[in-house]
Design a protein around this motif. Structure first.
Motif, PDB file in Angstrom:
ATOM      1  N   GLY A   1       0.797  -1.224   0.000  1.00 26.95           N
ATOM      2  CA  GLY A   1       0.000   0.000   0.000  1.00 26.95           C
ATOM      3  C   GLY A   1       0.829   1.273   0.000  1.00 26.95           C
ATOM      4  O   GLY A   1       0.331   2.338  -0.347  1.00 26.95           O
ATOM      5  N   LEU A   2       2.100   1.164   0.381  1.00 30.21           N
ATOM      6  CA  LEU A   2       2.933   2.359   0.449  1.00 30.21           C
ATOM      7  C   LEU A   2       3.266   2.905  -0.922  1.00 30.21           C
ATOM      8  O   LEU A   2       3.354   4.113  -1.120  1.00 30.21           O
ATOM      9  N   LEU A   3       3.451   2.006  -1.887  1.00 31.95           N
ATOM     10  CA  LEU A   3       3.882   2.427  -3.207  1.00 31.95           C
ATOM     11  C   LEU A   3       2.819   3.269  -3.907  1.00 31.95           C
ATOM     12  O   LEU A   3       3.058   4.429  -4.265  1.00 31.95           O
ATOM     13  N   ASP A   4       1.643   2.713  -4.101  1.00 33.09           N
ATOM     14  CA  ASP A   4       0.573   3.457  -4.771  1.00 33.09           C
ATOM     15  C   ASP A   4       0.195   4.703  -3.978  1.00 33.09           C
ATOM     16  O   ASP A   4      -0.048   5.771  -4.540  1.00 33.09           O
ATOM     17  N   GLY A   5       0.153   4.551  -2.664  1.00 34.00           N
ATOM     18  CA  GLY A   5      -0.190   5.693  -1.814  1.00 34.00           C
ATOM     19  C   GLY A   5       0.807   6.824  -1.944  1.00 34.00           C
ATOM     20  O   GLY A   5       0.433   8.000  -2.003  1.00 34.00           O
ATOM     21  N   ALA A   6       2.102   6.475  -2.014  1.00 35.80           N
ATOM     22  CA  ALA A   6       3.135   7.500  -2.138  1.00 35.80           C
ATOM     23  C   ALA A   6       3.035   8.213  -3.475  1.00 35.80           C
ATOM     24  O   ALA A   6       3.150   9.450  -3.560  1.00 35.80           O
ATOM     25  N   PHE A   7       2.798   7.461  -4.546  1.00 35.11           N
ATOM     26  CA  PHE A   7       2.662   8.065  -5.868  1.00 35.11           C
ATOM     27  C   PHE A   7       1.469   9.017  -5.933  1.00 35.11           C
ATOM     28  O   PHE A   7       1.574  10.146  -6.422  1.00 35.11           O
ATOM     29  N   LEU A   8       0.318   8.546  -5.476  1.00 37.68           N
ATOM     30  CA  LEU A   8      -0.889   9.364  -5.554  1.00 37.68           C
ATOM     31  C   LEU A   8      -0.793  10.589  -4.648  1.00 37.68           C
ATOM     32  O   LEU A   8      -1.268  11.677  -5.002  1.00 37.68           O
ATOM     33  N   ASP A   9      -0.188  10.415  -3.491  1.00 38.30           N
ATOM     34  CA  ASP A   9       0.004  11.539  -2.579  1.00 38.30           C
ATOM     35  C   ASP A   9       0.874  12.610  -3.220  1.00 38.30           C
ATOM     36  O   ASP A   9       0.589  13.817  -3.125  1.00 38.30           O
ATOM     37  N   LEU A  10       1.944  12.177  -3.905  1.00 36.49           N
ATOM     38  CA  LEU A  10       2.836  13.122  -4.567  1.00 36.49           C
ATOM     39  C   LEU A  10       2.113  13.864  -5.691  1.00 36.49           C
ATOM     40  O   LEU A  10       2.281  15.076  -5.870  1.00 36.49           O
ATOM     41  N   ALA A  11       1.265  13.136  -6.441  1.00 37.77           N
ATOM     42  CA  ALA A  11       0.503  13.767  -7.520  1.00 37.77           C
ATOM     43  C   ALA A  11      -0.482  14.798  -6.971  1.00 37.77           C
ATOM     44  O   ALA A  11      -0.628  15.898  -7.518  1.00 37.77           O
ATOM     45  N   GLU A  12      -1.154  14.443  -5.889  1.00 35.67           N
ATOM     46  CA  GLU A  12      -2.110  15.373  -5.289  1.00 35.67           C
ATOM     47  C   GLU A  12      -1.412  16.631  -4.789  1.00 35.67           C
ATOM     48  O   GLU A  12      -1.929  17.745  -4.928  1.00 35.67           O
ATOM     49  N   LYS A  13      -0.221  16.466  -4.224  1.00 36.47           N
ATOM     50  CA  LYS A  13       0.536  17.626  -3.748  1.00 36.47           C
ATOM     51  C   LYS A  13       0.989  18.489  -4.917  1.00 36.47           C
ATOM     52  O   LYS A  13       1.002  19.736  -4.814  1.00 36.47           O
ATOM     53  N   ALA A  14       1.354  17.855  -6.030  1.00 38.12           N
ATOM     54  CA  ALA A  14       1.771  18.622  -7.209  1.00 38.12           C
ATOM     55  C   ALA A  14       0.616  19.455  -7.745  1.00 38.12           C
ATOM     56  O   ALA A  14       0.792  20.612  -8.132  1.00 38.12           O
ATOM     57  N   VAL A  15      -0.572  18.869  -7.750  1.00 40.12           N
ATOM     58  CA  VAL A  15      -1.765  19.595  -8.199  1.00 40.12           C
ATOM     59  C   VAL A  15      -2.056  20.761  -7.252  1.00 40.12           C
ATOM     60  O   VAL A  15      -2.368  21.878  -7.683  1.00 40.12           O
ATOM     61  N   ALA A  16      -1.947  20.497  -5.947  1.00 39.80           N
ATOM     62  CA  ALA A  16      -2.212  21.546  -4.957  1.00 39.80           C
ATOM     63  C   ALA A  16      -1.202  22.685  -5.072  1.00 39.80           C
ATOM     64  O   ALA A  16      -1.561  23.870  -5.000  1.00 39.80           O
ATOM     65  N   LYS A  17       0.074  22.345  -5.285  1.00 38.87           N
ATOM     66  CA  LYS A  17       1.108  23.375  -5.429  1.00 38.87           C
ATOM     67  C   LYS A  17       0.844  24.232  -6.654  1.00 38.87           C
ATOM     68  O   LYS A  17       1.024  25.452  -6.630  1.00 38.87           O
ATOM     69  N   PHE A  18       0.433  23.576  -7.724  1.00 36.01           N
ATOM     70  CA  PHE A  18       0.181  24.316  -8.954  1.00 36.01           C
ATOM     71  C   PHE A  18      -0.966  25.299  -8.774  1.00 36.01           C
ATOM     72  O   PHE A  18      -1.005  26.349  -9.413  1.00 36.01           O
ATOM     73  N   GLY A  19      -1.885  24.961  -7.879  1.00 36.54           N
ATOM     74  CA  GLY A  19      -3.023  25.841  -7.640  1.00 36.54           C
ATOM     75  C   GLY A  19      -2.729  26.990  -6.700  1.00 36.54           C
ATOM     76  O   GLY A  19      -3.547  27.885  -6.529  1.00 36.54           O
ATOM     77  N   ASP A  20      -1.531  26.991  -6.072  1.00 35.97           N
ATOM     78  CA  ASP A  20      -1.154  28.082  -5.178  1.00 35.97           C
ATOM     79  C   ASP A  20      -0.968  29.375  -5.958  1.00 35.97           C
ATOM     80  O   ASP A  20      -0.790  29.383  -7.174  1.00 35.97           O
ATOM     81  N   ASP A  21      -0.962  30.486  -5.238  1.00 35.08           N
ATOM     82  CA  ASP A  21      -0.767  31.787  -5.875  1.00 35.08           C
ATOM     83  C   ASP A  21       0.564  31.874  -6.583  1.00 35.08           C
ATOM     84  O   ASP A  21       0.737  32.612  -7.556  1.00 35.08           O
ATOM     85  N   THR A  22       1.569  31.117  -6.101  1.00 33.85           N
ATOM     86  CA  THR A  22       2.901  31.172  -6.674  1.00 33.85           C
ATOM     87  C   THR A  22       3.000  30.337  -7.935  1.00 33.85           C
ATOM     88  O   THR A  22       4.026  30.327  -8.599  1.00 33.85           O
TER      89      THR A  22
END
Length: 457
Positions: A427-448
């Motif tokens: 469960g760590l592998l898929d979870g780590a990948f998806l978590d990283l993708a979600e964070k990338a999407v969230a970062k892209f949505g930041d004001d910066t």
């Protein structure tokens, strides 16, 4: 330029002070702090260096501490020497300095941080490696499939040694995975076993093929068309872009997160020493592949994980192995399996194919990257009643294996390699990948804009 000076107690303080002044005047830099790396022979009580002094338990930690306390430093000048710092320590210091986006200068050397350009207009990730044959492209393909299943609608920009002169789009979601498609591509002069074809065919995602030549110690390509490929990817109907590195070379783009792929069978120094440490510092997740006997012992894997955590505490690390996954139904067929896997693990992979997919592996070769040896291996299968070929899309897969299958009128099935986390890491592998993708999407949505540069922070 704002500068840090690295000094030690094995030089007389007046000599160090004169050297700092001389370097400032000659290089037009301004020292903001001095980092004391150790040594006591020439020190006297009350010694002053005219700058704030940063200390820690060891030289590497001291430099890392100073870089945090003095953000925006552009150059780190090393006025230290043996016996306080040697080759090993200096490479670790170089990794820390480059990861902070600064230059590292000594009397006869200089390291410049690779440039990462903000060219992607959508969330982005990168998969990079510590060398060739660690499974980086297989990981990229697995990540792409996982993102597709998660609704991220990914596109992949692949950087390879055999990529096209102009970035080329392959619509993997529309192509038929078969021999004829790849043979046609080969006849047009394409490198049909290139990473972008492999990812498109096996993961059924749109890819952009790019090329590069050369790779610096920190992974910067000498020449590449990846920036043009990134701009081409901007216009694709995708929601997130995954940049696939090449060997130890790193795509020169700013991204929202990086996955580092290293092999437990590598010399550990290539993972945590030299400028492998730099790659750890700019990454958000380490997938440690080949983590099984006879490639690597349990003790070796544990030792690498412990060493990684000393370089970057808190970095998520998942030891894993690869297992083949045919794209097509091979049940009840007698197959010849061809891969780039070391002979030491071929038996395990063949057993997996038979147990999981119901075929009978009557011959196996790990010489897909050596055409001469591969031809000999295939020659020896003539009397084994082979009914089909099962091959990775690598190296000689198309121009040797696929052509042979066509000539013999036998089906050729292509095979991917899925990373599988070791028992206890489920469960760590898929979870780590998806978590990283979600964070990338969230970062892209930041004001910066959410894009990150050299330090990955």
């Amino acid at each position: 330029m704002r500068a840090l000076f690295l000094i030690d107690g094995e030089h007389y303080p007046p000599v160090v002070l004169d050297a700092m002044k001389s370097v400032e005047e000659a290089s037009k830099i301004t020292g903001v702090a001095a980092v004391f790396l150790g040594g006591t022979e020439k020190l006297r009580a009350g010694t002053e260096y005219g700058l704030p002094l940063v200390k820690a338990s060891d030289p590497v930690s001291a430099v890392a501490k100073a870089l945090k306390e003095y953000p925006g430093v552009e150059v780190v000048v090393d006025l230290s020497d043996e016996p306080v710092v040697g080759y090993k320590e200096r490479m670790r210091i170089a990794s820390a300095v480059l990861a902070a986006g600064a230059r590292y200068r000594g009397s006869d050397f200089e390291f410049a941080p690779p440039e990462y350009f903000s060219v992607s207009n959508k969330p982005s990730l990168a998969v990079i490696g510590t060398g060739k044959r660690v499974g980086k492209t297989a990981v990229t393909g697995y990540l792409a499939r996982l993102l597709t299943q998660g609704g991220f609608s990914p596109g992949v920009v692949s950087m390879g040694r055999g990529g096209p002169p102009e970035p080329q789009v392959v619509e993997g979601d529309k192509m038929e995975v078969g021999s004829k498609y790849l043979l046609d591509a080969l006849s047009r002069g394409a490198h049909a076993a290139s990473d972008y074809y492999e990812t498109a065919a096996l993961s059924r995602v749109v890819t952009v093929g790019c090329r590069r030549c050369g790779g610096g110690l920190a992974g910067e390509p000498f020449v590449s068309n990846v920036l043009e490929g990134a701009r081409l990817a901007n216009g694709l109907d995708t929601r997130i872009t995954v940049f696939d590195g090449s060997g130890a070379a790193v795509p020169p783009v700013a991204v929202g997160g990086r996955v580092l792929v290293a092999g437990a069978n590598q010399d550990p120094e290539y993972v945590t020493g030299f400028l492998g440490a730099y790659r750890l510092l700019i990454s958000d997740f380490l997938l440690l592949t080949m983590s099984e006997e006879p490639m690597a012992s349990v003790k070796r894997v544990r030792g690498i994980v412990e060493a990684v955590r000393k370089v970057k505490p808190g970095l998520r690390v998942v030891p894993a192995v690869f297992r083949p996954r045919p794209v097509g139904d091979v049940r009840n067929l007698k197959v010849a399996y061809v891969s780039t896997a070391p002979r030491a693990v071929l038996e395990v992979l063949c057993w997996h194919l038979e147990e999981r997919y119901g075929c009978e592996v009557v011959a196996a070769s790990g010489n897909l990257s050596d055409r001469k040896k591969l031809a000999q291996d295939l020659k020896e299968t003539r009397d084994l009643k082979v009914e089909a070929y099962l091959t990775e899309i690598k190296a000689a897969a198309v121009d040797v294996v696929t052509r042979r299958g066509a000539e013999e009128e036998k089906p050729v099935f292509y095979c991917d390699n899925d990373p599988v986390a070791l028992e206890g890491s489920d469960g760590l592998l898929d979870g780590a990948f998806l978590d990283l993708a979600e964070k990338a999407v969230a970062k892209f949505g930041d004001d910066t804009g959410g894009l990150i540069g050299p330090a990955g922070i």
